[in-house]
Design a protein around this motif. Sequence first.
Motif, PDB file in Angstrom:
ATOM      1  N   GLN A  13      50.839 -24.963 -40.306  1.00 22.48           N
ATOM      2  CA  GLN A  13      51.861 -25.310 -41.285  1.00 22.48           C
ATOM      3  C   GLN A  13      52.678 -26.502 -40.786  1.00 22.48           C
ATOM      4  O   GLN A  13      52.951 -27.433 -41.551  1.00 22.48           O
ATOM      5  N   LEU A  18      48.773 -26.422 -44.034  1.00 17.77           N
ATOM      6  CA  LEU A  18      48.984 -25.239 -44.872  1.00 17.77           C
ATOM      7  C   LEU A  18      50.377 -25.294 -45.479  1.00 17.77           C
ATOM      8  O   LEU A  18      51.307 -25.826 -44.862  1.00 17.77           O
ATOM      9  N   PRO A  20      54.064 -23.971 -46.606  1.00 14.97           N
ATOM     10  CA  PRO A  20      55.020 -23.210 -45.794  1.00 14.97           C
ATOM     11  C   PRO A  20      55.363 -21.833 -46.354  1.00 14.97           C
ATOM     12  O   PRO A  20      56.481 -21.576 -46.759  1.00 14.97           O
ATOM     13  N   HIS A  21      54.380 -20.954 -46.389  1.00 11.28           N
ATOM     14  CA  HIS A  21      54.608 -19.562 -46.751  1.00 11.28           C
ATOM     15  C   HIS A  21      54.741 -18.748 -45.467  1.00 11.28           C
ATOM     16  O   HIS A  21      54.334 -19.196 -44.390  1.00 11.28           O
ATOM     17  N   PRO A  23      53.833 -16.752 -42.500  1.00  9.81           N
ATOM     18  CA  PRO A  23      52.527 -16.570 -41.860  1.00  9.81           C
ATOM     19  C   PRO A  23      52.018 -15.126 -41.922  1.00  9.81           C
ATOM     20  O   PRO A  23      50.820 -14.898 -42.096  1.00  9.81           O
TER      21      PRO A  23
END
Length: 76
Positions: A13, A18, A20-21, A23
């Motif tokens: 991220q 990826l 940014p949710h 993890p």
Amino acid sequence: LYEMLTQYVARRQCEGALLPHNPGLILAAIAGMATNFAQLTRMFGFSCDLPDEEVARTFTSILMAGIQPKSSGECQ
């Protein structure tokens, strides 16, 4: 293992690979898809004639790109 995977997701991220949710939630989504599919096919007899490799590719694609098309297209 969980800590190592969440660190990997967080690093990717930071690298911009990826979104940014959380993890941990990303890992839960991965595990949830695989677990649910295994339950359906192994425990409840859901018939799936696809090779394991295709199932894995499809789940990976859904996780990484979602199910919305990049542009509106025609049905296949």
